[in-house]
Design a protein around this motif. Structure first.
Motif, short mmCIF file in Angstrom:
data_model
loop_
_atom_site.label_atom_id
_atom_site.label_comp_id
_atom_site.label_asym_id
_atom_site.label_seq_id
_atom_site.Cartn_x
_atom_site.Cartn_y
_atom_site.Cartn_z
N ASP A 88 29.16 44.60 -29.14
CA ASP A 88 28.59 45.60 -28.52
C ASP A 88 28.32 44.90 -27.19
OD1 ASP A 88 26.79 47.54 -27.72
OD2 ASP A 88 25.26 46.97 -28.70
N VAL A 89 28.94 45.34 -26.09
CA VAL A 89 28.82 45.02 -24.80
C VAL A 89 28.43 45.96 -23.84
CG1 VAL A 89 30.59 43.34 -25.13
CG2 VAL A 89 31.55 45.15 -24.27
N THR A 90 28.21 47.25 -24.24
CA THR A 90 27.82 48.38 -23.29
C THR A 90 26.65 47.83 -22.54
OG1 THR A 90 28.57 49.62 -25.08
CG2 THR A 90 27.38 50.72 -23.25
N ASP A 91 26.87 48.11 -21.29
CA ASP A 91 25.84 47.72 -20.32
C ASP A 91 25.46 46.31 -20.12
OD1 ASP A 91 25.40 50.25 -19.35
OD2 ASP A 91 24.04 50.82 -21.02
N ARG A 92 26.12 45.33 -20.83
CA ARG A 92 25.80 43.81 -20.41
C ARG A 92 26.84 43.30 -19.48
NH1 ARG A 92 25.50 42.71 -26.66
NH2 ARG A 92 23.66 43.93 -27.16
N ASP A 93 26.44 42.16 -19.09
CA ASP A 93 26.96 41.20 -18.03
C ASP A 93 27.71 40.27 -18.93
OD1 ASP A 93 26.07 42.39 -15.59
OD2 ASP A 93 24.08 41.80 -16.16
N ILE A 94 29.20 40.53 -19.17
CA ILE A 94 29.72 39.59 -19.82
C ILE A 94 30.61 38.67 -19.35
CG2 ILE A 94 29.79 41.64 -21.99
CD1 ILE A 94 32.62 41.85 -21.27
N LEU A 95 30.66 37.41 -20.04
CA LEU A 95 31.69 36.37 -19.18
C LEU A 95 32.49 36.09 -20.54
CD1 LEU A 95 32.28 34.45 -17.04
CD2 LEU A 95 30.94 32.81 -18.35
N ILE A 96 33.95 36.46 -20.18
CA ILE A 96 34.86 36.13 -21.24
C ILE A 96 35.40 34.76 -21.09
CG2 ILE A 96 37.22 36.87 -22.09
CD1 ILE A 96 36.42 39.74 -20.78
N VAL A 97 35.31 34.08 -22.19
CA VAL A 97 35.50 32.65 -22.25
C VAL A 97 37.07 32.26 -22.88
CG1 VAL A 97 34.81 30.18 -22.79
CG2 VAL A 97 33.30 31.97 -21.79
N ASP A 98 37.81 31.55 -22.31
CA ASP A 98 39.04 31.43 -22.88
C ASP A 98 39.82 29.96 -22.88
OD1 ASP A 98 41.07 31.58 -25.12
OD2 ASP A 98 42.23 33.16 -23.78
N ASP A 99 40.42 29.54 -23.61
CA ASP A 99 40.81 27.86 -23.68
C ASP A 99 41.76 27.91 -22.26
OD1 ASP A 99 42.83 29.50 -24.82
OD2 ASP A 99 43.14 27.98 -26.30
N ILE A 100 42.97 28.93 -22.50
CA ILE A 100 43.99 28.61 -21.35
C ILE A 100 44.50 29.83 -21.03
CG2 ILE A 100 45.49 28.07 -23.21
CD1 ILE A 100 46.76 25.95 -21.29
#
Ligand code: IMP
Ligand code: MG
Length: 182
Positions: A88-100
């Motif tokens: 549930d990311v609605t209205d959130r400040d999201i940081l997507i974190v991935d390896d590569i």
């Protein structure tokens, strides 16, 4: 496992130094907001765990299970979301974190999918980014290291689910890649 590597690219002290730097940058950028970290599993698990413990801010964590490789060294282009419900990311400040970041297929698909849930903002943090022409363009906000277009393992990164537990990052010997992609 070390015998399977052509060479070590980033040793543990180098990894720890860079982690401190990116975490400081993220902490500063998000100091007035509540951060929601979305970790793309499985590859980002080691990086994400080390990174989030260096961010002294209130933050939430959600994980997204995605597959695009099917055990081969090259991406198929098809990205499969392994869970039915999105975080549930609605209205959130999201940081997507991935390896590569390699071909860009995975992160482009993850960003597109999460955008449908209308987050307030989306930023992308990748531990490694390969210097190459990508099949899909992805804007990154935080990058641990840029690397040449070589297949690397360790520190969460696998080849056929092995090597994730190496505490450093190395280039896998080419003959191992070739043997297994037949
Ligand atoms: P992309 O969709 O081609 O950008 O690939 C992203 C995913 O492929 C990453 O999250 C990794 O799981 C995997 N991958 C790409 N390059 C490498 C590599 O050099 N070593 C290990 N995994 C890789
Ligand atoms: Mg992988």
């Amino acid at each position: 496992m070390q015998d399977d590597l052509e060479r070590v690219l980033f040793d543990e002290p180098t990894i720890l130094r860079r982690l401190d730097e990116i975490a400081a940058q993220i902490s500063n950028d998000y100091r007035d907001r509540e951060l929601t970290v979305i970790a793309v599993l499985n590859g980002s698990i080691v990086f994400m765990a080390d990174l989030m413990r260096r961010i002294p801010l209130p933050l939430r964590l959600d994980c997204l299970s995605v597959a695009s490789y099917h055990g081969k060294a090259q991406t198929s282009g098809e990205v499969i979301f392994k869970q039915l419900a999105l975080p549930d990311v609605t209205d959130r400040d999201i940081l997507i974190v991935d390896d590569i970041l390699d071909s860009g297929h995975t992160l482009a698909a993850v960003c597109e999918k999460l955008e449908t849930a209308k987050p307030r903002s989306v930023q992308v943090c990748v531990w490694l980014s390969k210097k190459k022409q990508r099949a899909r363009c992805v804007d990154t906000d935080y990058v641990g290291f840029e690397i040449e277009d070589e297949f690397v393992v360790g520190y969460g990164l696998d080849f056929r689910e092995r090597y994730r537990n190496l505490p450093y990052i190395g280039v896998l010997r080419k003959e191992l890649l070739q043997q297994s992609s037949e």
